[in-house]
Design a protein around this motif. Sequence first.
Motif, PDB file in Angstrom:
ATOM      1  N   ARG A  92       2.050 -53.520  21.869  1.00  0.00           N
ATOM      2  CA  ARG A  92       2.131 -52.122  21.182  1.00  0.00           C
ATOM      3  C   ARG A  92       0.792 -51.913  20.577  1.00  0.00           C
ATOM      4  N   ASP A 147      15.185 -50.280  19.961  1.00  0.00           N
ATOM      5  CA  ASP A 147      14.137 -50.338  19.029  1.00  0.00           C
ATOM      6  C   ASP A 147      12.735 -50.340  19.510  1.00  0.00           C
ATOM      7  N   ILE A 148      12.489 -51.411  20.331  1.00  0.00           N
ATOM      8  CA  ILE A 148      11.332 -51.529  21.084  1.00  0.00           C
ATOM      9  C   ILE A 148      10.899 -50.333  21.821  1.00  0.00           C
ATOM     10  N   SER A 153      11.913 -47.124  21.586  1.00  0.00           N
ATOM     11  CA  SER A 153      11.508 -46.193  20.862  1.00  0.00           C
ATOM     12  C   SER A 153      10.087 -46.146  20.039  1.00  0.00           C
ATOM     13  N   GLN A 154       9.701 -47.461  19.753  1.00  0.00           N
ATOM     14  CA  GLN A 154       8.571 -47.666  19.021  1.00  0.00           C
ATOM     15  C   GLN A 154       7.351 -47.389  20.231  1.00  0.00           C
ATOM     16  N   TYR A 155       7.296 -47.765  21.314  1.00  0.00           N
ATOM     17  CA  TYR A 155       6.564 -47.448  22.298  1.00  0.00           C
ATOM     18  C   TYR A 155       6.358 -45.999  22.703  1.00  0.00           C
ATOM     19  N   GLY A 202       7.139 -43.642  20.550  1.00  0.00           N
ATOM     20  CA  GLY A 202       6.525 -43.042  19.468  1.00  0.00           C
ATOM     21  C   GLY A 202       4.943 -43.293  19.467  1.00  0.00           C
ATOM     22  N   ILE A 203       4.460 -44.594  19.831  1.00  0.00           N
ATOM     23  CA  ILE A 203       3.013 -44.830  19.932  1.00  0.00           C
ATOM     24  C   ILE A 203       2.544 -44.026  21.081  1.00  0.00           C
ATOM     25  N   MET A 217       3.898 -41.938  16.101  1.00  0.00           N
ATOM     26  CA  MET A 217       3.880 -43.361  15.434  1.00  0.00           C
ATOM     27  C   MET A 217       2.541 -44.107  15.543  1.00  0.00           C
ATOM     28  N   ASP A 255       2.795 -60.128  15.107  1.00  0.00           N
ATOM     29  CA  ASP A 255       3.621 -58.903  14.979  1.00  0.00           C
ATOM     30  C   ASP A 255       4.181 -58.838  13.366  1.00  0.00           C
ATOM     31  N   SER A 256       4.983 -57.817  13.346  1.00  0.00           N
ATOM     32  CA  SER A 256       5.613 -57.490  12.050  1.00  0.00           C
ATOM     33  C   SER A 256       6.368 -58.713  11.363  1.00  0.00           C
TER      34      SER A 256
END
Length: 360
Positions: free
Chosen positions: A295, A323-324, A326-328, A330-331, A336, A344-345
């Motif tokens: 990410r 979730d994963i 959607s994050q990719y 967004g980035i 995002m 990682d977080s």
Amino acid sequence: LGNTLFRLSYVDIPDGPYMWPASVLNALRRDAVTALETALITHHVESWQALQVTGDVDYDFKVQHELSYDTCPMISARVDEIEGVKAAISGGAQKIVFGGDRLSRIPYALSIYDEVARLCAQSDVICTFATPRVVKDDEVEAYKHTLEAIVQAHPDSISIHVPQALLWLRELGYTGAIEADTGLNIFNTPTLHFWEQLHISCVNPSQELTLKQITELAKHSHVPIETMIHGYTEMMISEYCAIASFVGTGSKVNCPMPCVKESYSLKDRKGEIFPIRTDPYCRMHIMNSHEMDMRAYVPMLLQKGISILRVDGRHMKPSYVKDIVSQYVGIATGTMEAPPKKIDSQGESITRGHYFRGIL
């Protein structure tokens, strides 16, 4: 016959007071193996030459329709369950890669391909069905039933891991788009151009390439480059099954399939845990002990010419896939911010695969 390609069927020794020195037997074995290898190679070459003379083989017949990737860059998701398909689409994936090496012992019902194709079509998502990375000679005829169901589902493309799949698809009358996946081990520009001559629509090169090597490949590619950027990579596929040996009957024959009831892993001398999965062909898949997470590097990957970023969600729960993905998404779209380039977080160790540590 040692580590040769052949297995001894029988030995016929004439009766009589003969002595057979070991040196003679070894020489006979070496000569026989050499003669067999030569005969096989000669037969193979002559067969292909004959096909080319009669016009039955040419590069153009393999793929008659290519898939146009007009919306690159995009996020794709490789999944092997219906719930994973729904989760990935819900997360914003623009391409679904389904099937191939299902990380479950239970085989698919053939109707699943129609269902996946329908789900993708309803959401205007590219539907790609994959072939397995391993198909043994005695499994080909049985696998063709699956491949026939894949063709009849009319996906947007079929991603192949073995060259023979081109011939199987031709036999089934498939004329749609074909993609070159990691099993073809595309490692350099000449290999890339070979597959481009067959009019493939997308290339997923060897996972052992570094980012620098992938970048160089992308510079010479006329089709989109797709690489895995998240998930658990497969370290090994094996006919040997450690689960059957230790908690089963010790053999695949009449195995009670403990793998469908519990999860199993291997632990190495450093205490690293490597999850084990089995597929419908009763092969063992050893997964990486750490999850790949790129990410933080999405902007760099896109800048380097990688068009399609793939999340391998076969090892994930549907909620995590959503979730994963959607994050990719967004980035990649800039809505995002990419996380820092470290742990990682959740504070768990991760891997960057071979992106920065290659084998060459």
